[in-house]
Motif scaffolding. Structure first.
Motif, PDB file in Angstrom:
ATOM      1  N   ASP B 372       0.844  -1.205   0.000  1.00 17.29           N
ATOM      2  CA  ASP B 372       0.000   0.000   0.000  1.00 17.29           C
ATOM      3  C   ASP B 372       0.877   1.252   0.000  1.00 17.29           C
ATOM      4  O   ASP B 372       2.040   1.202   0.408  1.00 17.29           O
ATOM      5  CB  ASP B 372      -0.872   0.023   1.260  1.00 17.29           C
ATOM      6  CG  ASP B 372      -2.180  -0.727   1.056  1.00 17.29           C
ATOM      7  OD1 ASP B 372      -2.447  -1.118  -0.093  1.00 17.29           O
ATOM      8  OD2 ASP B 372      -2.902  -0.913   2.043  1.00 17.29           O
ATOM      9  N   PRO B 373       0.316   2.382  -0.432  1.00 14.42           N
ATOM     10  CA  PRO B 373       1.058   3.635  -0.321  1.00 14.42           C
ATOM     11  C   PRO B 373       1.501   3.858   1.125  1.00 14.42           C
ATOM     12  O   PRO B 373       0.738   3.566   2.055  1.00 14.42           O
ATOM     13  CB  PRO B 373       0.035   4.697  -0.741  1.00 14.42           C
ATOM     14  CG  PRO B 373      -0.984   3.967  -1.548  1.00 14.42           C
ATOM     15  CD  PRO B 373      -1.027   2.562  -1.008  1.00 14.42           C
ATOM     16  N   ALA B 374       2.720   4.349   1.273  1.00 14.38           N
ATOM     17  CA  ALA B 374       3.250   4.590   2.619  1.00 14.38           C
ATOM     18  C   ALA B 374       2.719   5.920   3.127  1.00 14.38           C
ATOM     19  O   ALA B 374       3.390   6.943   3.066  1.00 14.38           O
ATOM     20  CB  ALA B 374       4.774   4.566   2.594  1.00 14.38           C
ATOM     21  N   SER B 375       1.468   5.913   3.594  1.00 11.60           N
ATOM     22  CA  SER B 375       0.851   7.118   4.146  1.00 11.60           C
ATOM     23  C   SER B 375       0.409   6.781   5.558  1.00 11.60           C
ATOM     24  O   SER B 375      -0.567   6.062   5.750  1.00 11.60           O
ATOM     25  CB  SER B 375      -0.351   7.545   3.296  1.00 11.60           C
ATOM     26  OG  SER B 375       0.090   7.907   2.002  1.00 11.60           O
ATOM     27  N   PHE B 376       1.169   7.268   6.510  1.00 14.87           N
ATOM     28  CA  PHE B 376       0.871   6.941   7.908  1.00 14.87           C
ATOM     29  C   PHE B 376       1.405   8.039   8.806  1.00 14.87           C
ATOM     30  O   PHE B 376       2.149   8.926   8.366  1.00 14.87           O
ATOM     31  CB  PHE B 376       1.494   5.585   8.288  1.00 14.87           C
ATOM     32  CG  PHE B 376       2.989   5.543   8.199  1.00 14.87           C
ATOM     33  CD1 PHE B 376       3.777   5.980   9.260  1.00 14.87           C
ATOM     34  CD2 PHE B 376       3.619   5.091   7.034  1.00 14.87           C
ATOM     35  CE1 PHE B 376       5.161   5.953   9.174  1.00 14.87           C
ATOM     36  CE2 PHE B 376       5.008   5.068   6.951  1.00 14.87           C
ATOM     37  CZ  PHE B 376       5.781   5.502   8.015  1.00 14.87           C
ATOM     38  N   ILE B 377       0.990   7.977  10.055  1.00 11.21           N
ATOM     39  CA  ILE B 377       1.500   8.939  11.039  1.00 11.21           C
ATOM     40  C   ILE B 377       1.990   8.175  12.260  1.00 11.21           C
ATOM     41  O   ILE B 377       1.608   7.021  12.489  1.00 11.21           O
ATOM     42  CB  ILE B 377       0.420   9.962  11.466  1.00 11.21           C
ATOM     43  CG1 ILE B 377      -0.767   9.262  12.141  1.00 11.21           C
ATOM     44  CG2 ILE B 377      -0.047  10.771  10.267  1.00 11.21           C
ATOM     45  CD1 ILE B 377      -1.786  10.220  12.741  1.00 11.21           C
ATOM     46  N   LEU B 378       2.852   8.827  13.019  1.00  4.79           N
ATOM     47  CA  LEU B 378       3.224   8.323  14.340  1.00  4.79           C
ATOM     48  C   LEU B 378       2.594   9.254  15.364  1.00  4.79           C
ATOM     49  O   LEU B 378       2.790  10.477  15.313  1.00  4.79           O
ATOM     50  CB  LEU B 378       4.740   8.313  14.519  1.00  4.79           C
ATOM     51  CG  LEU B 378       5.516   7.306  13.682  1.00  4.79           C
ATOM     52  CD1 LEU B 378       6.981   7.310  14.101  1.00  4.79           C
ATOM     53  CD2 LEU B 378       4.916   5.907  13.820  1.00  4.79           C
ATOM     54  N   PHE B 379       1.829   8.649  16.276  1.00  2.26           N
ATOM     55  CA  PHE B 379       1.083   9.432  17.260  1.00  2.26           C
ATOM     56  C   PHE B 379       1.572   9.037  18.648  1.00  2.26           C
ATOM     57  O   PHE B 379       1.467   7.877  19.049  1.00  2.26           O
ATOM     58  CB  PHE B 379      -0.410   9.138  17.096  1.00  2.26           C
ATOM     59  CG  PHE B 379      -1.301  10.030  17.910  1.00  2.26           C
ATOM     60  CD1 PHE B 379      -1.244  11.410  17.788  1.00  2.26           C
ATOM     61  CD2 PHE B 379      -2.223   9.473  18.797  1.00  2.26           C
ATOM     62  CE1 PHE B 379      -2.083  12.233  18.537  1.00  2.26           C
ATOM     63  CE2 PHE B 379      -3.069  10.284  19.539  1.00  2.26           C
ATOM     64  CZ  PHE B 379      -2.999  11.669  19.415  1.00  2.26           C
ATOM     65  N   ASP B 380       2.138  10.005  19.355  1.00  2.00           N
ATOM     66  CA  ASP B 380       2.692   9.767  20.688  1.00  2.00           C
ATOM     67  C   ASP B 380       1.565   9.958  21.708  1.00  2.00           C
ATOM     68  O   ASP B 380       1.229  11.081  22.080  1.00  2.00           O
ATOM     69  CB  ASP B 380       3.827  10.769  20.927  1.00  2.00           C
ATOM     70  CG  ASP B 380       4.470  10.593  22.285  1.00  2.00           C
ATOM     71  OD1 ASP B 380       3.945   9.814  23.106  1.00  2.00           O
ATOM     72  OD2 ASP B 380       5.499  11.249  22.521  1.00  2.00           O
ATOM     73  N   THR B 381       0.993   8.834  22.132  1.00  2.00           N
ATOM     74  CA  THR B 381      -0.194   8.928  22.989  1.00  2.00           C
ATOM     75  C   THR B 381       0.157   9.303  24.424  1.00  2.00           C
ATOM     76  O   THR B 381      -0.732   9.644  25.202  1.00  2.00           O
ATOM     77  CB  THR B 381      -0.950   7.586  23.012  1.00  2.00           C
ATOM     78  OG1 THR B 381      -0.043   6.557  23.440  1.00  2.00           O
ATOM     79  CG2 THR B 381      -1.467   7.241  21.630  1.00  2.00           C
ATOM     80  N   ASP B 382       1.440   9.238  24.792  1.00  2.00           N
ATOM     81  CA  ASP B 382       1.825   9.608  26.158  1.00  2.00           C
ATOM     82  C   ASP B 382       2.027  11.112  26.310  1.00  2.00           C
ATOM     83  O   ASP B 382       2.039  11.629  27.417  1.00  2.00           O
ATOM     84  CB  ASP B 382       3.140   8.907  26.558  1.00  2.00           C
ATOM     85  CG  ASP B 382       2.958   7.401  26.623  1.00  2.00           C
ATOM     86  OD1 ASP B 382       1.819   6.979  26.926  1.00  2.00           O
ATOM     87  OD2 ASP B 382       3.924   6.672  26.350  1.00  2.00           O
ATOM     88  N   ALA B 383       2.189  11.806  25.185  1.00  2.00           N
ATOM     89  CA  ALA B 383       2.477  13.242  25.255  1.00  2.00           C
ATOM     90  C   ALA B 383       1.207  14.013  25.585  1.00  2.00           C
ATOM     91  O   ALA B 383       0.095  13.560  25.337  1.00  2.00           O
ATOM     92  CB  ALA B 383       3.044  13.718  23.918  1.00  2.00           C
ATOM     93  N   THR B 384       1.379  15.199  26.166  1.00  2.00           N
ATOM     94  CA  THR B 384       0.275  16.152  26.251  1.00  2.00           C
ATOM     95  C   THR B 384       0.813  17.488  25.755  1.00  2.00           C
ATOM     96  O   THR B 384       2.024  17.713  25.750  1.00  2.00           O
ATOM     97  CB  THR B 384      -0.253  16.336  27.682  1.00  2.00           C
ATOM     98  OG1 THR B 384       0.819  16.789  28.502  1.00  2.00           O
ATOM     99  CG2 THR B 384      -0.843  15.059  28.235  1.00  2.00           C
ATOM    100  N   TRP B 385      -0.079  18.317  25.332  1.00  2.00           N
ATOM    101  CA  TRP B 385       0.335  19.655  24.903  1.00  2.00           C
ATOM    102  C   TRP B 385      -0.744  20.650  25.267  1.00  2.00           C
ATOM    103  O   TRP B 385      -1.897  20.281  25.493  1.00  2.00           O
ATOM    104  CB  TRP B 385       0.631  19.690  23.403  1.00  2.00           C
ATOM    105  CG  TRP B 385      -0.542  19.390  22.501  1.00  2.00           C
ATOM    106  CD1 TRP B 385      -1.207  18.208  22.377  1.00  2.00           C
ATOM    107  CD2 TRP B 385      -1.183  20.299  21.588  1.00  2.00           C
ATOM    108  NE1 TRP B 385      -2.206  18.300  21.445  1.00  2.00           N
ATOM    109  CE2 TRP B 385      -2.218  19.577  20.939  1.00  2.00           C
ATOM    110  CE3 TRP B 385      -0.974  21.637  21.239  1.00  2.00           C
ATOM    111  CZ2 TRP B 385      -3.058  20.159  19.967  1.00  2.00           C
ATOM    112  CZ3 TRP B 385      -1.803  22.200  20.261  1.00  2.00           C
ATOM    113  CH2 TRP B 385      -2.822  21.466  19.649  1.00  2.00           C
ATOM    114  N   THR B 386      -0.331  21.912  25.363  1.00  2.00           N
ATOM    115  CA  THR B 386      -1.276  22.972  25.688  1.00  2.00           C
ATOM    116  C   THR B 386      -1.646  23.695  24.401  1.00  2.00           C
ATOM    117  O   THR B 386      -0.762  24.052  23.617  1.00  2.00           O
ATOM    118  CB  THR B 386      -0.646  23.960  26.690  1.00  2.00           C
ATOM    119  OG1 THR B 386      -0.164  23.209  27.802  1.00  2.00           O
ATOM    120  CG2 THR B 386      -1.675  24.978  27.170  1.00  2.00           C
ATOM    121  N   VAL B 387      -2.934  23.853  24.172  1.00  2.00           N
ATOM    122  CA  VAL B 387      -3.393  24.532  22.962  1.00  2.00           C
ATOM    123  C   VAL B 387      -3.167  26.032  23.133  1.00  2.00           C
ATOM    124  O   VAL B 387      -3.878  26.700  23.885  1.00  2.00           O
ATOM    125  CB  VAL B 387      -4.880  24.239  22.686  1.00  2.00           C
ATOM    126  CG1 VAL B 387      -5.303  24.873  21.364  1.00  2.00           C
ATOM    127  CG2 VAL B 387      -5.128  22.739  22.659  1.00  2.00           C
TER     128      VAL B 387
END
Lengths: 313, 427
Positions: B372-387
């Motif tokens: 398949d096309p290499a279209s993916f993301i890496l999502f760091d579920t342990d991180a938090t961020w402030t909007v």
């Protein structure tokens, strides 16, 4: 009482005790208004800007007189003369006025929430002189003061009917909050098209027939019908409205003896109120106007001498 | 088989830690951790979760015409950082995207500023100038590269015109996306109609303003046996109508947004213009119906309805403020809060944000199987961020979660084998 609030935005900010303090202060100023020389130096050197983005003659004049009788310097700015007409937004207008260092800004604005919007951004006191359909706290306080002068401070057991265009009325919203706080029972009467959504959750009862609505009432407040409501399709025509929701002497006979009639003005005689009834002895309409000056003197006094007001240099 | 040209090491995939080998823009294989390969580029994924690249089928990128709110460059940058591999951009620009010239301009801007992605797929206007009077040149728009057609922003009041649009678009094979709103019931509204609008003295929009058009579209789709896609569904009434339609095999698909799954009308208290959005935030009962609908597939996909506005436009009283929430930067983190609370699963997110939108809009699949096309993301579920405004890549900082801490951060976004976004943490 040192006044704890910076701004007057909505009746819901005030406690019962604070409302009664406004009334007692207004009573002292009402005495001044009865003197031959009506001016006292209380607010000498204070600046009050009357910023009226929506047409109003009586409220603006009432605030203007109130300020001047306390020796404050008052300046009027209306929408037609202001930069708002030239496309300036409310925030920029407000910051410009702020830079002139007023002590209070009295705002009338066609959009609900405009007074709160300014209060969040200005360091001076903001007095809400009517924002959209949301709130008109000084009108409610003068209505309450008018009735207190007749009934006394405890309104427990008194019944007040508000009839007319409740949905679009900032007066009705503020009156309901105030009268309920003072212990009175409030009833509303209007066609469904002129009732606010969620009115069933308000602390009021709603009666759709005006004659039965008048039964047992101690005061009836008629609201002005804005003529554009008909164009918006909310009612068929003024004649039909007047027949079903116009207050007249016959309907008023169902009310309690000594019933009082009020109207925040300006009136459409023959529409929401019978032309003769407005001048009858039950009518408190002119008393309301006098009470308005005294109440607004009290409010300007309290807000301009409040707790966190900077000390004199 | 040629060797990999990029290996992303140490990623979490189907409850396992693996390396992903990429070559020629495709996924070659999932290899055991640390398996030796010929010389190639390496990225350390630091254990982040591998997800398919997301598709946002409903964004407003404002270019041409409103570049002070957003432009294609900034919008695609926000999309890249938000984990999206493709966005479908609505036609309410100035000029409106109702001609091949505007469509081609949008595609050129995307190719110039983001040649490797995220992909921009223009949505053509259904009617000329979105005026709801005459059909736009739909075949011309299809040929120029539009992937769907919609009058979004200016709902089509005329049911006959809408019917003709469904018929004409079906010959072109293009999905029609309808913004369901009765213009008379919704006129001048700043929020949901109900107890709160009554207290605040604001004109409210009844749920029927939406559901009436949902019913209309469903009945037309059933009668014509043609597909229709319903945009940003906000209330229980609409959900129940869509369930009714799907039970009868009516060819209807639907979307909703993270904000309708998370927030209620209470957000506008204090005249908060950042929570003004169209359709408006509704009540908890509607939120619960929508949550169930996305779990069960009654609502097919999630979209942001990314609607960036300039600060000064939102810094006004309610009536004056434009509706809309800037969504590309926060969409995945907001969605992840639903996973954390057990309302959705990570698999649900893949279905709602990637697989189903690819099916509905006939976009390349991103199933992440080798080949398949290499279209993916890496999502760091342990991180938090402030909007914060600084943390948002969109020009539009208009979101009611400004100042909130959100979970999860996109660390890497790869579109067709090209890295389009990479956080400094993964190198």
């Amino acid at each position: 009482m040192l006044w704890p609030h910076k701004d007057l935005l909505c009746i819901s900010q005030l406690t019962n005790e604070e409302v009664l303090h406004v009334f007692r202060t207004a009573r002292r100023f009402a005495e001044i208004n009865a003197r031959p020389i009506k001016k006292v130096p209380t607010l000498k050197g204070r600046t009050v800007i009357l910023f009226f983005v929506e047409p109003s003659t009586r409220t603006k004049t009432s605030f203007d007189i109130a300020g001047k009788r306390l020796s404050a310097d008052t300046y009027s700015l209306s929408a037609s003369a202001s930069s708002l007409r030239k496309g300036e937004n409310l925030k920029d207008s407000a910051l410009t006025l702020q830079a002139m260092h007023p002590d209070a800004l009295v705002l009338r604005h066609p959009q609900s929430g405009a007074a709160e919007f300014l209060a969040q951004r200005l360091s001076c006191s903001v007095i809400n002189a009517g924002d959209g359909w949301h709130a008109h706290p000084t009108q409610a306080l003068l209505d309450g003061f008018t009735l207190c002068e007749i009934w006394g401070e405890d309104m427990t057991g008194k019944k007040i009917l508000i009839v007319g265009d409740i949905a679009h009325s900032r007066v009705a919203r503020s009156d309901v909050l105030l009268f309920t706080m003072l212990g009175a029972r409030v009833r509303l009467c209007a066609p469904k098209t002129l009732l606010p959504s969620g009115v069933n959750t308000w602390p009021v009862d709603v009666v759709s027939d005006l004659t039965s609505a008048c039964e047992g009432m101690d005061a009836v407040i008629c609201l002005r019908l804005q003529l554009e409501r008909q164009q918006a399709g909310l009612l068929p025509d003024l004649r039909e409205y007047a027949r079903h929701f116009g207050l007249n002497a016959a309907r008023l006979r169902k009310a309690n003896p000594g019933v009082r009639v009020m109207h925040p003005g300006p009136m459409n005689r023959g529409v929401e109120i019978d032309a003769a009834l407005a001048d009858a002895e039950q009518s408190l309409i002119l008393e309301q106007v006098s009470a308005g000056v005294a109440t607004r003197m009290a409010l300007l006094f309290l807000y301009l001498t409040r707790k966190d007001q900077p000390a004199e240099a | 088989m040629a060797g990999p040209d990029l290996i992303v090491r140490n990623v979490s995939w189907q409850d396992d830690m693996v390396d992903v080998w990429l070559g020629g823009g495709r996924i070659l294989r999932f290899a055991p951790l640390g398996e030796k390969a010929e010389e190639c580029a390496l990225i350390d994924g630091r254990g982040a979760l591998l997800l398919p690249g997301l598709i946002d089928a409903h964004v407003h990128l404002r270019e041409p015409g409103f570049e002070y709110k957003e432009d294609i460059a900034s919008g695609l940058t926000a999309a890249a950082g938000g984990g999206f591999r493709a966005v479908l951009a609505m036609a309410n620009t100035k000029p409106v995207n109702d001609s091949a010239a505007v469509t081609r301009f949008m595609l050129e801007q995307a190719a110039d500023t983001h040649p490797f992605g995220p992909r921009l797929y223009p949505v053509g206007a259904l009617s000329k100038n979105l005026a709801g009077q005459e059909l736009a040149p739909l075949a011309e728009l299809a040929e120029a590269g539009c992937k769907a057609l919609s009058n979004d922003g200016v709902p089509v009041a005329n049911a006959d015109l809408f019917r003709r649009a469904l018929e004409y678009a079906s010959d072109l094979g293009l999905p029609v996306i309808d913004h369901c709103e009765d213009p008379h019931l919704a006129a001048g509204a700043s929020m949901n109609e109900g107890r709160l609008s009554g207290l605040m003295g604001l004109k409210g929009q009844p749920v029927a303003a939406e559901s009436l058009h949902v019913a209309r579209d469903i009945l037309l789709a059933q009668y014509l046996n043609l597909p229709v896609h319903l945009a940003h569904i906000s209330c229980r009434q609409s959900v129940e109508l869509i369930a009714w339609a799907k039970a009868r095999d009516v060819r209807v698909t639907a979307e909703t947004c993270p904000h309708y799954l998370l927030w209620t009308e209470e957000m506008v208290k204090g005249f908060n213009t950042l929570a003004k959005v169209n359709p408006p935030l509704r009540r908890m009962d509607d939120v619960e119906a929508l949550r169930q609908a996305v779990r069960e597939g009654i609502i097919d996909i999630l979209v942001t309805d990314h609607a960036p506005h300039a600060d000064h436009e939102k810094e006004t009283p309610m009536d004056e403020a434009p509706g809309g929430i800037s969504g590309l930067d926060t969409a995945l983190s907001l969605s992840w809060t639903l996973v954390q609370r057990g309302i959705l699963s990570a698999e649900d997110l893949c279905r709602l944000w990637a697989h189903r939108p690819a099916e509905i809009f006939a976009l390349p699949s991103g199933n992440l199987t080798p080949g398949d096309p290499a279209s993916f993301i890496l999502f760091d579920t342990d991180a938090t961020w402030t909007v914060t405004p600084q943390a948002m890549r969109s020009k539009g900082k208009n979101t009611p979660c400004l100042g909130q801490d959100l979970p999860g951060r996109v660390r890497l976004n790869v579109v067709d084998g090209h890295v389009v976004f990479q956080d400094a943490i993964v190198s």
